[in-house]
Write a protein that holds these residues in place. Sequence first.
Motif, PDB file in Angstrom:
ATOM      1  N   ARG A 140       0.807  -1.228   0.000  1.00  0.00           N
ATOM      2  CA  ARG A 140       0.000   0.000   0.000  1.00  0.00           C
ATOM      3  C   ARG A 140       0.838   1.276   0.000  1.00  0.00           C
ATOM      4  NH1 ARG A 140      -4.672  -1.623   4.376  1.00  0.00           N
ATOM      5  NH2 ARG A 140      -5.609  -3.238   3.075  1.00  0.00           N
ATOM      6  N   TYR A 141       1.938   1.266   0.722  1.00  0.00           N
ATOM      7  CA  TYR A 141       2.677   2.523   0.890  1.00  0.00           C
ATOM      8  C   TYR A 141       3.992   2.556   0.136  1.00  0.00           C
ATOM      9  CZ  TYR A 141      -0.882   2.670   4.434  1.00  0.00           C
ATOM     10  OH  TYR A 141      -2.101   2.615   5.065  1.00  0.00           O
ATOM     11  N   LYS A 142       4.826   1.520   0.313  1.00  0.00           N
ATOM     12  CA  LYS A 142       6.142   1.514  -0.361  1.00  0.00           C
ATOM     13  C   LYS A 142       5.998   1.386  -1.877  1.00  0.00           C
ATOM     14  CE  LYS A 142       9.771   1.788   2.342  1.00  0.00           C
ATOM     15  NZ  LYS A 142      10.870   1.111   3.011  1.00  0.00           N
ATOM     16  N   LEU A 143       5.205   0.392  -2.312  1.00  0.00           N
ATOM     17  CA  LEU A 143       5.127   0.158  -3.758  1.00  0.00           C
ATOM     18  C   LEU A 143       4.509   1.342  -4.491  1.00  0.00           C
ATOM     19  CD1 LEU A 143       4.342  -3.643  -4.326  1.00  0.00           C
ATOM     20  CD2 LEU A 143       6.524  -2.432  -4.500  1.00  0.00           C
ATOM     21  N   LEU A 144       3.628   2.076  -3.813  1.00  0.00           N
ATOM     22  CA  LEU A 144       3.072   3.295  -4.414  1.00  0.00           C
ATOM     23  C   LEU A 144       4.204   4.251  -4.770  1.00  0.00           C
ATOM     24  CD1 LEU A 144       0.949   5.568  -5.025  1.00  0.00           C
ATOM     25  CD2 LEU A 144       0.937   6.060  -2.570  1.00  0.00           C
ATOM     26  N   LYS A 145       5.092   4.521  -3.803  1.00  0.00           N
ATOM     27  CA  LYS A 145       6.178   5.483  -4.036  1.00  0.00           C
ATOM     28  C   LYS A 145       7.190   4.934  -5.040  1.00  0.00           C
ATOM     29  CE  LYS A 145       5.330   8.288  -0.182  1.00  0.00           C
ATOM     30  NZ  LYS A 145       5.434   8.580   1.219  1.00  0.00           N
ATOM     31  N   TRP A 146       7.489   3.659  -4.926  1.00  0.00           N
ATOM     32  CA  TRP A 146       8.452   3.055  -5.861  1.00  0.00           C
ATOM     33  C   TRP A 146       7.921   3.135  -7.289  1.00  0.00           C
ATOM     34  CZ3 TRP A 146      10.653  -2.125  -3.444  1.00  0.00           C
ATOM     35  CH2 TRP A 146      11.293  -1.819  -2.227  1.00  0.00           C
ATOM     36  N   TRP A 147       6.642   2.797  -7.441  1.00  0.00           N
ATOM     37  CA  TRP A 147       6.058   2.812  -8.790  1.00  0.00           C
ATOM     38  C   TRP A 147       6.070   4.239  -9.364  1.00  0.00           C
ATOM     39  CZ3 TRP A 147       1.890   5.273 -11.093  1.00  0.00           C
ATOM     40  CH2 TRP A 147       1.614   4.857 -12.412  1.00  0.00           C
ATOM     41  N   CYS A 148       5.578   5.205  -8.597  1.00  0.00           N
ATOM     42  CA  CYS A 148       5.504   6.592  -9.088  1.00  0.00           C
ATOM     43  C   CYS A 148       6.882   7.081  -9.516  1.00  0.00           C
ATOM     44  CB  CYS A 148       4.939   7.526  -8.010  1.00  0.00           C
ATOM     45  SG  CYS A 148       3.188   7.262  -7.672  1.00  0.00           S
ATOM     46  N   GLN A 149       7.869   6.857  -8.669  1.00  0.00           N
ATOM     47  CA  GLN A 149       9.225   7.356  -8.923  1.00  0.00           C
ATOM     48  C   GLN A 149       9.801   6.769 -10.220  1.00  0.00           C
ATOM     49  OE1 GLN A 149      12.221   5.943  -6.167  1.00  0.00           O
ATOM     50  NE2 GLN A 149      13.461   7.774  -6.388  1.00  0.00           N
ATOM     51  N   SER A 150       9.662   5.470 -10.399  1.00  0.00           N
ATOM     52  CA  SER A 150      10.280   4.829 -11.569  1.00  0.00           C
ATOM     53  C   SER A 150       9.440   4.972 -12.829  1.00  0.00           C
ATOM     54  CB  SER A 150      10.546   3.346 -11.276  1.00  0.00           C
ATOM     55  OG  SER A 150      11.595   3.250 -10.333  1.00  0.00           O
ATOM     56  N   PHE A 151       8.119   4.923 -12.675  1.00  0.00           N
ATOM     57  CA  PHE A 151       7.246   5.050 -13.839  1.00  0.00           C
ATOM     58  C   PHE A 151       7.440   6.402 -14.525  1.00  0.00           C
ATOM     59  CE2 PHE A 151       3.266   6.334 -15.857  1.00  0.00           C
ATOM     60  CZ  PHE A 151       3.096   5.288 -16.749  1.00  0.00           C
ATOM     61  N   LEU A 152       7.582   7.469 -13.724  1.00  0.00           N
ATOM     62  CA  LEU A 152       7.704   8.824 -14.279  1.00  0.00           C
ATOM     63  C   LEU A 152       8.845   8.937 -15.272  1.00  0.00           C
ATOM     64  CD1 LEU A 152       6.970  11.137 -11.236  1.00  0.00           C
ATOM     65  CD2 LEU A 152       5.887  11.285 -13.489  1.00  0.00           C
ATOM     66  N   LEU A 153       9.980   8.310 -14.982  1.00  0.00           N
ATOM     67  CA  LEU A 153      11.132   8.411 -15.885  1.00  0.00           C
ATOM     68  C   LEU A 153      11.165   7.275 -16.897  1.00  0.00           C
ATOM     69  CD1 LEU A 153      14.239   9.592 -13.838  1.00  0.00           C
ATOM     70  CD2 LEU A 153      12.395  10.924 -14.839  1.00  0.00           C
ATOM     71  N   GLY A 154      10.290   6.297 -16.774  1.00  0.00           N
ATOM     72  CA  GLY A 154      10.325   5.150 -17.678  1.00  0.00           C
ATOM     73  C   GLY A 154      11.390   4.145 -17.296  1.00  0.00           C
ATOM     74  N   ILE A 155      11.722   4.066 -16.016  1.00  0.00           N
ATOM     75  CA  ILE A 155      12.701   3.084 -15.537  1.00  0.00           C
ATOM     76  C   ILE A 155      11.969   1.758 -15.299  1.00  0.00           C
ATOM     77  CG2 ILE A 155      14.278   2.493 -13.642  1.00  0.00           C
ATOM     78  CD1 ILE A 155      14.961   5.456 -13.472  1.00  0.00           C
ATOM     79  N   PRO A 156      12.346   0.704 -16.066  1.00  0.00           N
ATOM     80  CA  PRO A 156      11.523  -0.508 -16.071  1.00  0.00           C
ATOM     81  C   PRO A 156      11.780  -1.477 -14.926  1.00  0.00           C
ATOM     82  CG  PRO A 156      13.295  -0.713 -17.691  1.00  0.00           C
ATOM     83  CD  PRO A 156      13.443   0.651 -17.053  1.00  0.00           C
ATOM     84  N   LEU A 157      12.926  -1.328 -14.229  1.00  0.00           N
ATOM     85  CA  LEU A 157      13.303  -2.356 -13.260  1.00  0.00           C
ATOM     86  C   LEU A 157      13.735  -1.760 -11.917  1.00  0.00           C
ATOM     87  CD1 LEU A 157      13.937  -5.432 -12.847  1.00  0.00           C
ATOM     88  CD2 LEU A 157      16.284  -4.896 -13.570  1.00  0.00           C
ATOM     89  N   ILE A 158      13.232  -2.378 -10.843  1.00  0.00           N
ATOM     90  CA  ILE A 158      13.628  -1.991  -9.489  1.00  0.00           C
ATOM     91  C   ILE A 158      14.257  -3.221  -8.843  1.00  0.00           C
ATOM     92  CG2 ILE A 158      12.801  -1.213  -7.225  1.00  0.00           C
ATOM     93  CD1 ILE A 158      10.370   0.046  -8.750  1.00  0.00           C
ATOM     94  N   VAL A 159      15.463  -3.079  -8.309  1.00  0.00           N
ATOM     95  CA  VAL A 159      16.080  -4.171  -7.560  1.00  0.00           C
ATOM     96  C   VAL A 159      15.980  -3.809  -6.078  1.00  0.00           C
ATOM     97  CG1 VAL A 159      18.203  -5.434  -7.057  1.00  0.00           C
ATOM     98  CG2 VAL A 159      17.628  -4.881  -9.429  1.00  0.00           C
ATOM     99  N   ALA A 160      15.245  -4.617  -5.340  1.00  0.00           N
ATOM    100  CA  ALA A 160      14.992  -4.317  -3.931  1.00  0.00           C
ATOM    101  C   ALA A 160      15.793  -5.250  -3.025  1.00  0.00           C
ATOM    102  CB  ALA A 160      13.503  -4.465  -3.626  1.00  0.00           C
ATOM    103  N   GLY A 161      16.332  -4.676  -1.965  1.00  0.00           N
ATOM    104  CA  GLY A 161      17.019  -5.460  -0.950  1.00  0.00           C
ATOM    105  C   GLY A 161      16.217  -5.389   0.338  1.00  0.00           C
ATOM    106  N   PHE A 162      15.962  -6.538   0.948  1.00  0.00           N
ATOM    107  CA  PHE A 162      15.195  -6.558   2.201  1.00  0.00           C
ATOM    108  C   PHE A 162      16.164  -6.774   3.364  1.00  0.00           C
ATOM    109  CE2 PHE A 162      12.183  -7.405  -1.141  1.00  0.00           C
ATOM    110  CZ  PHE A 162      11.116  -6.596  -0.772  1.00  0.00           C
ATOM    111  N   ARG A 163      16.041  -5.875   4.364  1.00  0.00           N
ATOM    112  CA  ARG A 163      16.988  -5.933   5.486  1.00  0.00           C
ATOM    113  C   ARG A 163      16.321  -6.454   6.752  1.00  0.00           C
ATOM    114  NH1 ARG A 163      14.742  -1.310   7.102  1.00  0.00           N
ATOM    115  NH2 ARG A 163      14.612   0.203   5.430  1.00  0.00           N
ATOM    116  N   ASN A 164      17.112  -7.181   7.537  1.00  0.00           N
ATOM    117  CA  ASN A 164      16.594  -7.683   8.814  1.00  0.00           C
ATOM    118  C   ASN A 164      16.745  -6.581   9.883  1.00  0.00           C
ATOM    119  OD1 ASN A 164      19.240  -7.674   9.686  1.00  0.00           O
ATOM    120  ND2 ASN A 164      19.510  -9.910   9.549  1.00  0.00           N
ATOM    121  N   PRO A 165      16.218  -6.804  11.086  1.00  0.00           N
ATOM    122  CA  PRO A 165      16.267  -5.742  12.107  1.00  0.00           C
ATOM    123  C   PRO A 165      17.694  -5.313  12.472  1.00  0.00           C
ATOM    124  CG  PRO A 165      14.675  -7.425  12.723  1.00  0.00           C
ATOM    125  CD  PRO A 165      15.415  -7.963  11.544  1.00  0.00           C
TER     126      PRO A 165
END
Length: 381
Positions: free
Chosen positions: A268-293
């Motif tokens: 709901r929150y992260k993917l919204l911002k990720w999509w908006c940011q990359s879609f605007l410039l036409g960047i097709p790929l996001i590589v995400a790293g998930f971190r532990n505590p």
Amino acid sequence: RGLGQDPSDSPRLKIPHVSPPSLKTHPSCHQGSFPFYRLPSELGFFSLDEKRCYHGDGRRLRYLSLPVGMDSGGASLGWDLMDGFEDRYVRRNEDEKEGLLHLLTWVKENRGLLRANGRLVDRDFVSWRGHLTKILCTPYETQEGWILAVTLFKGTLYISERETAASYKRRKERTREQEKLMYSGYKFESHLCADSPDGSPCPSEVVNTNEAFCSVLLGRLASHSFLVSGEVDCKDPSSSNPSPPSCYVELKTSAQMRSPHQERSFHRYKLLKWWCQSFLLGIPLIVAGFRNPQGRIVSLEKFRTSAIPQLVRGDRQSWDPAVCMNFCNAFLSHIKKVVTTDDPRVVFVFSWEPGQDVTCTVEADSDHLVVPEWYVQALSQ
Ligand code: A3P
Ligand code: MG
Ligand code: MG
């Protein structure tokens, strides 16, 4: 200072006497089909070095270098994103407000590319991608408001953000934990980016947040043409489509998800911002790293920007990309309707707070110009 002090100025300054109309931001006001959006095309780029100095070249572009075995899930990760926080971290001075400085420098140096149809800059809008991202996210934003200052100069509308009092306060009161989290996003980039297409990342390097590679692109949303620039994290040397922006990759970090609730809020929150940011410039790929505590990267995942909307479609309480784009379209139309005084000294200040409408005030002889004098002079020659 204000209107009417210099009578010779009065006929030129057509400031509306009534306050400009406001604009609604609720998602229900912007539903409908997805508006026309053309994949942006790159017109140029520039780099900012370790001292934040401008260079009209691609010297700070970096290249994606994924760990061997990432696709088979066999990569050994465990990267410590806190490493170097104390002794190998140079932070950009956030008190220095650059406004549109570097983007306007690029325009000044490349104005031959933009002159057409009798206009100095043949575009309706000029802005940073980060500002447009905030506009796109507005219908769904419940925490942070914004201030966007707009000036019409020779037929082009320049949009530049101003820091709100709340975000200034938040910035000044950042905790050490928040500072570390910010650092970790940049440190993640050190693990995945090399300086040359066949080079290897150097995870022990100094993290210097002054450095950036920025792409400058032409875009169109419905009837609005724009010139937009945004920071690009890296280029994929093995991309099937080697032409920018299709070869560019966005890097992101997020907390490891350990419950359906955390997964829902990521969508709901992260993917919204990720999509908006990359879609605007036409960047097709996001590589995400998930971190532990403990701040270690435990998994990597690729997200195709175009596939993100499908991931949230099943959740009725989630976001709709058409609402984001329709709101942006409406806001840009609103700006065109309200900002009709073509004068670099006049600034129209649009403000928004969650739960309210967008409002506007006018500064007739502003102390905080969107379009600086050096730019006015350079383009007038
Ligand atoms: P993450 O996004 O992985 O957290 P970007 O992702 O846009 O390339 O930005 C790189 C990093 O800068 C982010 O990594 C984050 O650490 C930091 N950053 C960017 N915008 C920020 C913001 N508004 N507040 C705090 N940190 C930010
Ligand atoms: Mg970045
Ligand atoms: Mg990034």
